[in-house]
Design an enzyme around this catalytic site. Sequence first.
Site, PDB file in Angstrom:
ATOM      1  N   ARG A 108       8.426  -1.311  -4.710  1.00  0.00           N
ATOM      2  CA  ARG A 108       7.223  -1.590  -5.870  1.00  0.00           C
ATOM      3  C   ARG A 108       9.087  -2.381  -6.558  1.00  0.00           C
ATOM      4  NH1 ARG A 108       5.173   2.587  -8.707  1.00  0.00           N
ATOM      5  NH2 ARG A 108       3.542   2.573  -6.769  1.00  0.00           N
ATOM      6  N   HIS A 152       9.624   3.783  -5.252  1.00  0.00           N
ATOM      7  CA  HIS A 152       8.943   2.829  -4.277  1.00  0.00           C
ATOM      8  C   HIS A 152      10.050   1.692  -5.148  1.00  0.00           C
ATOM      9  CE1 HIS A 152       4.395   3.360  -3.407  1.00  0.00           C
ATOM     10  NE2 HIS A 152       4.811   4.536  -4.146  1.00  0.00           N
ATOM     11  N   ASP A 159       2.127   4.291  -0.385  1.00  0.00           N
ATOM     12  CA  ASP A 159       1.119   4.427  -0.370  1.00  0.00           C
ATOM     13  C   ASP A 159      -0.098   4.263   0.520  1.00  0.00           C
ATOM     14  OD1 ASP A 159       1.748   5.831  -2.544  1.00  0.00           O
ATOM     15  OD2 ASP A 159       1.612   3.688  -4.333  1.00  0.00           O
ATOM     16  N   GLU A 219       0.827  13.570  -5.354  1.00  0.00           N
ATOM     17  CA  GLU A 219       0.064  12.759  -4.502  1.00  0.00           C
ATOM     18  C   GLU A 219      -0.562  12.705  -3.412  1.00  0.00           C
ATOM     19  OE1 GLU A 219       1.281   9.224  -8.225  1.00  0.00           O
ATOM     20  OE2 GLU A 219       1.730   9.340  -6.357  1.00  0.00           O
ATOM     21  N   HIS A 222       1.487   9.701  -1.573  1.00  0.00           N
ATOM     22  CA  HIS A 222       2.596   8.955  -1.364  1.00  0.00           C
ATOM     23  C   HIS A 222       3.574   9.647  -0.295  1.00  0.00           C
ATOM     24  CE1 HIS A 222       5.865   7.828  -5.210  1.00  0.00           C
ATOM     25  NE2 HIS A 222       6.119   8.722  -4.242  1.00  0.00           N
TER      26      HIS A 222
END
Length: 240
Positions: A108, A152, A159, A219, A222
Amino acid sequence: MPISAMTMKTWLLLACALALSAQAAEPLSRVSPARTPQEAGLSDIRSLVPDIAEDIHYAKSDNFTGAPVDGYGAPKCLLRTAAAQALARVEASLRRDGYRLRLWDCYRPARAVAAFVRWAGDLSETRTKAEHYPNLGKDKLLGEYIAPISGHSRGATVDLTLMHCESTRCTPLDMGTDFDFFDPRAHTDNPGVSAVQRANRQRLLQAMAAEGFVNYALEWWHYSLPSAVAADTIYDVPVE
């Protein structure tokens, strides 16, 4: 007249957003100067697993911001090469047992994280509340759920979810929540999910852990591979 707690919180969010925007424009020491995936040591997972299932949410409007996110010019999964190789091994192992991965996000760019922070600071924008954070006020998202700096951006975090496959037909397993559901129910070991949902989460966790991936406990989707990154380096190469 004293500044209200809500006003102060809003100013803090905006200040954080401005700082991150400046970081994206003029890299600090922790932001790599790399400008291409090759310079950043990033590989497309499909160079290793051409038919891996991808549904990259931030390249389209189906995500918690309600719009394509800055930095995602294409729906691709890029990862540091060692992480991509490890994920390919996870996929190969799962396929032998009739399962496959579906990828929602991988590397990301830092500019995308800055966009998330700006979105979190706009408390009037709540179009996605019912789907993504029904039990929280938007002012509670920055911190536990939306971090000013994301793992990320180091290139070794993914994810993802798990699918069960029969022949060429694959069905996503019931994990108890959708992706990016900001709620305690999404915590990997949340006791409120069903036995089946818990078992599905554990199956994914065990498959990923076998190749060194570590789960983020808040999460279930993740996972990060610490051995594949430099902890003090993030990247802002766009996904194209």
